[in-house]
Scaffold this motif. Structure first.
Motif, PDB file in Angstrom:
ATOM      1  N   ARG A  16      40.898  62.784  66.381  1.00 14.59           N
ATOM      2  CA  ARG A  16      42.342  62.624  66.598  1.00 14.59           C
ATOM      3  C   ARG A  16      42.943  61.677  65.551  1.00 14.59           C
ATOM      4  NH1 ARG A  16      44.066  64.526  71.599  1.00 14.59           N
ATOM      5  NH2 ARG A  16      42.387  65.066  73.046  1.00 14.59           N
ATOM      6  N   ARG A  17      42.232  60.600  65.257  1.00 14.44           N
ATOM      7  CA  ARG A  17      42.759  59.626  64.300  1.00 14.44           C
ATOM      8  C   ARG A  17      42.817  60.207  62.888  1.00 14.44           C
ATOM      9  NH1 ARG A  17      40.751  53.280  63.729  1.00 14.44           N
ATOM     10  NH2 ARG A  17      42.262  52.693  62.116  1.00 14.44           N
ATOM     11  N   ASP A  23      46.011  62.867  58.498  1.00 15.00           N
ATOM     12  CA  ASP A  23      46.198  64.001  57.596  1.00 15.00           C
ATOM     13  C   ASP A  23      47.410  64.851  57.959  1.00 15.00           C
ATOM     14  OD1 ASP A  23      43.931  63.219  56.249  1.00 15.00           O
ATOM     15  OD2 ASP A  23      42.600  64.583  57.316  1.00 15.00           O
ATOM     16  N   GLY A  24      47.998  64.608  59.125  1.00 16.82           N
ATOM     17  CA  GLY A  24      49.135  65.406  59.551  1.00 16.82           C
ATOM     18  C   GLY A  24      48.756  66.842  59.818  1.00 16.82           C
ATOM     19  N   CYS A  25      47.596  67.045  60.437  1.00 15.44           N
ATOM     20  CA  CYS A  25      47.140  68.409  60.683  1.00 15.44           C
ATOM     21  C   CYS A  25      46.487  68.483  62.064  1.00 15.44           C
ATOM     22  CB  CYS A  25      46.141  68.847  59.615  1.00 15.44           C
ATOM     23  SG  CYS A  25      44.566  67.968  59.680  1.00 15.44           S
TER      24      CYS A  25
END
Length: 321
Positions: free
Chosen positions: A149-150, A155-157
């Motif tokens: 999750r982090r 990465d914005g994905c």
């Protein structure tokens, strides 16, 4: 064929397990990705930070670890007795550090339940949490989900970060435990990322050596400032039969790791084979077979002597392991 985790983890047979998780497509998502010219090396510190946090919550001890660029290794010990000795208040306090407590349990903790049925239901939930605090799958889930999750948020994905569920091996005897710990600690040397164990950052052997060198607390010598992974200590004369210590001495282990690191290097193969440490002899390990295991660790379900593997197979009602 994929097997359920409950058929791979049996604390009655051994509390020690070797676990591995790899990034999806083995991409360098925790190191320098030359293909995309992106550096994700800072994420290795995330693994250390999360390990330190989970070690204080679960009753699972870290014996060895190595955080690489696209995977990590752990050698863990499940402490069932410590989990069973926890009070209900301690179980709730630990679980609350990971998840929100349901209202029923909150009311039970504040002694606000009004019926016996409510109290029994809350106690059943707390007992489930107690089981999870000594569960290898829950430990790895809380580690891998957090990291995924982090990383995805950074990465914005969305999508997979790990290639699948973690792999685990049961370590059935002291020789298997020793071999696997050395294998894990020597991963940077095998990958030519470090020349010596004392140069192998993000490994347990590096942390142990730093503490031994300086005589300072582990937190002050951590590769991540102020954060340290609590490591299961090695035995000393006063702890020869203690279940809270690894069953061999630290200096013996460091000597073996140093010798192993030389033996597995192609340019030094055989150079000091005649000086194999006595610990190999004491544990009945064949030097050539031991080094071959370090070079090419075959990932089966368990590691141990033929007798130990046969005993596990009988316990699982299988023909072979």
């Amino acid at each position: 064929m994929t097997r359920p985790r409950r058929s791979l983890v049996h604390v009655n047979d051994t509390p020690y397990y070797h676990c591995v998780s790899r990034c999806v497509r083995r991409a360098f998502l925790c190191g320098y990705d030359a293909a995309h010219q992106a550096d994700y090396s800072h994420r290795r510190a995330w693994v250390v930070e999360r390990l330190a946090e989970l070690s204080a919550i679960f009753t699972i001890d870290v014996c060895a670890y190595a955080v690489m660029s696209n995977h990590y290794h752990l050698v863990l010990k499940i402490d069932r007795e410590r989990a069973q000795a926890l009070s209900e208040a301690a179980v709730m306090q630990r679980w609350a550090r990971l998840f929100n407590l349901p209202l029923l349990v909150e009311r039970y903790r504040e002694q606000e339940t009004t019926t016996e049925a409510e109290a029994r239901s809350a106690q059943a939930i707390i007992q489930t949490w107690r089981e999870r605090l000594m569960d290898l799958s829950w430990f790895m889930r809380c580690l891998n989900e957090y990291l995924a999750r982090r990383a995805n948020a950074e990465d914005g994905c969305t999508g997979r970060f790990w290639e699948g569920r973690f792999k685990s091996q049961a370590l059935l005897d002291e020789a298997a435990l020793l071999t696997c710990m050395a294998y894990v600690d020597l991963n940077p040397v095998r990958a030519t990322l470090a020349d010596t164990p004392e140069d192998s950052e993000y490994t347990s052997v590096w942390a142990r050596i730093q503490t031994l060198r300086t005589g300072r607390t582990p937190a002050s010598t951590s590769v991540v400032p102020g954060i340290t992974v609590p490591l299961l200590p090695f035995t000393e004369a006063e702890h020869l039969t203690s279940p809270d210590h690894l069953p061999f001495a630290l200096l013996d282990y460091l000597e073996l790791v140093d010798w192993s690191g030389r033996a597995i290097r192609p340019d030094k193969r055989g150079a000091i084979a005649a000086t194999q440490p006595p610990i190999l002899q004491r544990l009945g390990l064949n030097a050539e077979e031991y080094v071959e295991t370090l070079r090419r660790q075959r990932f089966g379900r368990a590691i141990g002597t033929p007798e130990a593997l046969q005993q596990l197979a009988r316990h699982l009602q299988q023909t072979y392991i």
